[in-house]
Design a protein around this motif. Structure first.
Motif, PDB file in Angstrom:
ATOM      1  N   ILE A   1       0.839  -1.193   0.000  1.00 10.00           N
ATOM      2  CA  ILE A   1       0.000   0.000   0.000  1.00 10.00           C
ATOM      3  C   ILE A   1       0.872   1.240   0.000  1.00 10.00           C
ATOM      4  N   LEU A   2       0.642   2.117  -0.952  1.00  8.02           N
ATOM      5  CA  LEU A   2       1.411   3.364  -1.066  1.00  8.02           C
ATOM      6  C   LEU A   2       0.610   4.522  -0.494  1.00  8.02           C
ATOM      7  N   VAL A   3       1.241   5.289   0.405  1.00  6.64           N
ATOM      8  CA  VAL A   3       0.614   6.481   0.974  1.00  6.64           C
ATOM      9  C   VAL A   3       1.515   7.686   0.715  1.00  6.64           C
ATOM     10  N   PRO A   4       1.184   8.508  -0.287  1.00  4.66           N
ATOM     11  CA  PRO A   4       1.937   9.756  -0.476  1.00  4.66           C
ATOM     12  C   PRO A   4       1.615  10.698   0.685  1.00  4.66           C
ATOM     13  N   THR A   5       2.620  11.410   1.178  1.00  4.56           N
ATOM     14  CA  THR A   5       2.369  12.292   2.313  1.00  4.56           C
ATOM     15  C   THR A   5       3.043  13.646   2.158  1.00  4.56           C
ATOM     16  N   ASP A   6       2.334  14.688   2.589  1.00  3.99           N
ATOM     17  CA  ASP A   6       2.926  16.011   2.738  1.00  3.99           C
ATOM     18  C   ASP A   6       2.945  16.382   4.219  1.00  3.99           C
ATOM     19  N   PHE A   7       2.705  15.373   5.080  1.00  2.00           N
ATOM     20  CA  PHE A   7       2.717  15.511   6.542  1.00  2.00           C
ATOM     21  C   PHE A   7       1.557  16.364   7.055  1.00  2.00           C
ATOM     22  N   SER A   8       0.522  16.527   6.263  1.00  2.00           N
ATOM     23  CA  SER A   8      -0.667  17.257   6.702  1.00  2.00           C
ATOM     24  C   SER A   8      -1.572  16.323   7.501  1.00  2.00           C
ATOM     25  N   ASP A   9      -2.581  16.889   8.153  1.00  2.00           N
ATOM     26  CA  ASP A   9      -3.552  16.076   8.884  1.00  2.00           C
ATOM     27  C   ASP A   9      -4.267  15.112   7.954  1.00  2.00           C
ATOM     28  N   HIS A  10      -4.624  15.593   6.762  1.00  2.00           N
ATOM     29  CA  HIS A  10      -5.365  14.734   5.835  1.00  2.00           C
ATOM     30  C   HIS A  10      -4.508  13.584   5.323  1.00  2.00           C
ATOM     31  N   ALA A  11      -3.218  13.808   5.170  1.00  2.00           N
ATOM     32  CA  ALA A  11      -2.327  12.724   4.778  1.00  2.00           C
ATOM     33  C   ALA A  11      -2.254  11.679   5.894  1.00  2.00           C
ATOM     34  N   GLU A  12      -2.315  12.127   7.134  1.00  2.00           N
ATOM     35  CA  GLU A  12      -2.298  11.182   8.256  1.00  2.00           C
ATOM     36  C   GLU A  12      -3.605  10.407   8.341  1.00  2.00           C
ATOM     37  N   TYR A  13      -4.723  11.060   7.998  1.00  2.00           N
ATOM     38  CA  TYR A  13      -5.992  10.331   7.958  1.00  2.00           C
ATOM     39  C   TYR A  13      -5.875   9.154   6.990  1.00  2.00           C
ATOM     40  N   ALA A  14      -5.256   9.407   5.839  1.00  2.00           N
ATOM     41  CA  ALA A  14      -5.066   8.354   4.837  1.00  2.00           C
ATOM     42  C   ALA A  14      -4.150   7.257   5.373  1.00  2.00           C
ATOM     43  N   LEU A  15      -3.100   7.661   6.074  1.00  2.00           N
ATOM     44  CA  LEU A  15      -2.146   6.685   6.612  1.00  2.00           C
ATOM     45  C   LEU A  15      -2.809   5.789   7.653  1.00  2.00           C
ATOM     46  N   LYS A  16      -3.680   6.360   8.472  1.00  2.00           N
ATOM     47  CA  LYS A  16      -4.377   5.558   9.481  1.00  2.00           C
ATOM     48  C   LYS A  16      -5.269   4.510   8.829  1.00  2.00           C
ATOM     49  N   VAL A  17      -5.931   4.880   7.748  1.00  2.00           N
ATOM     50  CA  VAL A  17      -6.762   3.920   7.022  1.00  2.00           C
ATOM     51  C   VAL A  17      -5.878   2.858   6.373  1.00  2.00           C
ATOM     52  N   ALA A  18      -4.771   3.291   5.775  1.00  2.00           N
ATOM     53  CA  ALA A  18      -3.846   2.352   5.145  1.00  2.00           C
ATOM     54  C   ALA A  18      -3.321   1.347   6.161  1.00  2.00           C
ATOM     55  N   ALA A  19      -3.066   1.812   7.368  1.00  2.00           N
ATOM     56  CA  ALA A  19      -2.565   0.928   8.425  1.00  2.00           C
ATOM     57  C   ALA A  19      -3.588  -0.160   8.746  1.00  2.00           C
ATOM     58  N   GLN A  20      -4.857   0.211   8.786  1.00  2.00           N
ATOM     59  CA  GLN A  20      -5.901  -0.776   9.082  1.00  2.00           C
ATOM     60  C   GLN A  20      -6.029  -1.796   7.956  1.00  2.00           C
ATOM     61  N   ILE A  21      -5.914  -1.318   6.707  1.00  2.00           N
ATOM     62  CA  ILE A  21      -5.989  -2.233   5.565  1.00  2.00           C
ATOM     63  C   ILE A  21      -4.787  -3.171   5.560  1.00  2.00           C
ATOM     64  N   ALA A  22      -3.600  -2.620   5.842  1.00  2.00           N
ATOM     65  CA  ALA A  22      -2.385  -3.433   5.872  1.00  2.00           C
ATOM     66  C   ALA A  22      -2.469  -4.488   6.975  1.00  2.00           C
ATOM     67  N   ARG A  23      -2.958  -4.087   8.132  1.00  2.00           N
ATOM     68  CA  ARG A  23      -3.058  -5.027   9.250  1.00  2.00           C
ATOM     69  C   ARG A  23      -4.041  -6.163   8.921  1.00  2.00           C
ATOM     70  N   LYS A  24      -5.129  -5.806   8.267  1.00  2.00           N
ATOM     71  CA  LYS A  24      -6.155  -6.796   7.925  1.00  2.00           C
ATOM     72  C   LYS A  24      -5.653  -7.780   6.879  1.00  2.00           C
ATOM     73  N   ASN A  25      -4.779  -7.324   5.991  1.00  2.00           N
ATOM     74  CA  ASN A  25      -4.303  -8.149   4.881  1.00  2.00           C
ATOM     75  C   ASN A  25      -2.849  -8.596   5.033  1.00  2.00           C
ATOM     76  N   ASN A  26      -2.293  -8.386   6.229  1.00  2.00           N
ATOM     77  CA  ASN A  26      -0.891  -8.734   6.471  1.00  2.00           C
ATOM     78  C   ASN A  26       0.014  -8.090   5.420  1.00  2.00           C
ATOM     79  N   GLY A  27      -0.251  -6.809   5.164  1.00  2.00           N
ATOM     80  CA  GLY A  27       0.476  -6.083   4.128  1.00  2.00           C
ATOM     81  C   GLY A  27       1.524  -5.142   4.691  1.00  2.00           C
ATOM     82  N   GLU A  28       2.154  -4.401   3.799  1.00  2.00           N
ATOM     83  CA  GLU A  28       3.160  -3.416   4.191  1.00  2.00           C
ATOM     84  C   GLU A  28       2.840  -2.077   3.548  1.00  2.00           C
ATOM     85  N   ILE A  29       3.351  -1.012   4.170  1.00  2.00           N
ATOM     86  CA  ILE A  29       3.050   0.342   3.725  1.00  2.00           C
ATOM     87  C   ILE A  29       4.314   1.018   3.205  1.00  2.00           C
ATOM     88  N   TYR A  30       4.169   1.694   2.082  1.00  2.00           N
ATOM     89  CA  TYR A  30       5.233   2.522   1.518  1.00  2.00           C
ATOM     90  C   TYR A  30       4.800   3.977   1.663  1.00  2.00           C
TER      91      TYR A  30
END
Length: 281
Positions: free
Chosen positions: A4-33
């Motif tokens: 899962i790729l999460v582009p970030t500019d370190f804004s709050d909205h980018a972190e919202y996306a990262l939190k969702v990505a973390a849940q998807i990664a955890r559910k699918n035993n995945g990794e985050i870029y």
């Protein structure tokens, strides 16, 4: 969805996306870029890539300063509890936002891109204007756009809007895979407009014939919704069923599908208050 790729500019909205990505990664035993782009115009031709790349420009004080600051921000992110136990690979690229996202996605065989968005005003800082449209329209992998702090990301009502023509089979297969991974019930909707009207019988038959070719684990419900245009129809229908997620297909470099004419997919990404996921035809 292992990568899962999460582009970030370190804004709050980018972190919202990262939190969702973390849940998807955890559910699918995945990794985050996690990817951050440093757009320094005078370095555009220097060929510096990811943060572990070495080039002559890396000795420039300005470059070193920004890279150090970015690494400090990465350290802050990696220390967050919601990432505990998840493999996270961070990278810095000296490239324009859109180019960097697409390049990084292809290089690492990314399965899903998760991006944060402000909504109608466009993506925060580096995700403005054409960057949003280009990533949504041209990414070969699904793009999930997160609008706000989602808390627990566990979608149960997944609206997929389409004309359900043959060219939608490929993106719909990806949508079904996403739905099955979350055990989601799919709401298939065909929007009737004054300029493109089908009878209820014809529309329902088309959706049933189309969906019967796929294995949707948690089932689906078909709907025909009438509205003045496609975008309003999708938004109004999603509101009527209190959807958790809206899905649609995009046509890539050659424009949107016949159903999503104009810039409907990009408009929905901007105007919907709900998460939107796009699948390229």
């Amino acid at each position: 969805m292992k990568k899962i790729l999460v582009p970030t500019d370190f804004s709050d909205h980018a972190e919202y996306a990262l939190k969702v990505a973390a849940q998807i990664a955890r559910k699918n035993n995945g990794e985050i870029y996690i990817l951050h782009m440093l757009e320094l115009p005078h370095l555009a031709s220097d060929g510096i890539g990811e943060s572990n790349a070495v080039g002559t420009s890396s000795a420039l004080p300005e470059v070193m300063f920004f890279m150090q600051k970015t690494r400090e921000r990465f350290e802050e992110i990696l220390s967050q509890p919601y990432l505990e136990g998840i493999t996270v690979v961070e990278a810095i690229q000296f490239e324009k936002a859109f180019d960097g996202i697409i390049t990084h996605s292809k290089k690492h065989d990314i399965d899903l891109i998760v991006m944060g968005s402000h909504g109608a005003s466009g993506f925060h800082e580096m995700f403005i204007g054409s960057n949003t449209e280009k990533v949504v329209r041209t990414s070969d992998v699904p793009v999930l756009v997160i609008k706000k702090e989602e808390g627990e990301f566990n979608p149960q009502k997944f609206v997929f809007a389409s004309d359900f023509s043959d060219e939608i089979k490929k993106p719909f297969e990806k949508a079904v895979y996403f739905a099955n991974s979350f055990g989601v019930h799919m709401h298939l909707v065909l929007i009737n407009t004054p300029s493109d009207f089908k009878s209820t019988h014809a529309a329902e038959k088309r959706m049933h014939d189309f969906a019967s070719k796929f294995s949707i684990d948690n089932g689906y419900t078909s709907h025909v919704y009438n509205d003045v245009n496609v975008e309003k129809g999708i938004l109004h229908f999603a509101n009527s069923v209190n959807a958790d997620l809206i899905g649609m297909s995009t046509h890539g470099r050659h424009g949107l599908s016949h159903f999503f004419n104009g810039s409907i997919s990009e408009d929905l990404v901007n105007h919907s208050v709900r998460p939107v996921i796009t699948f390229r035809i």
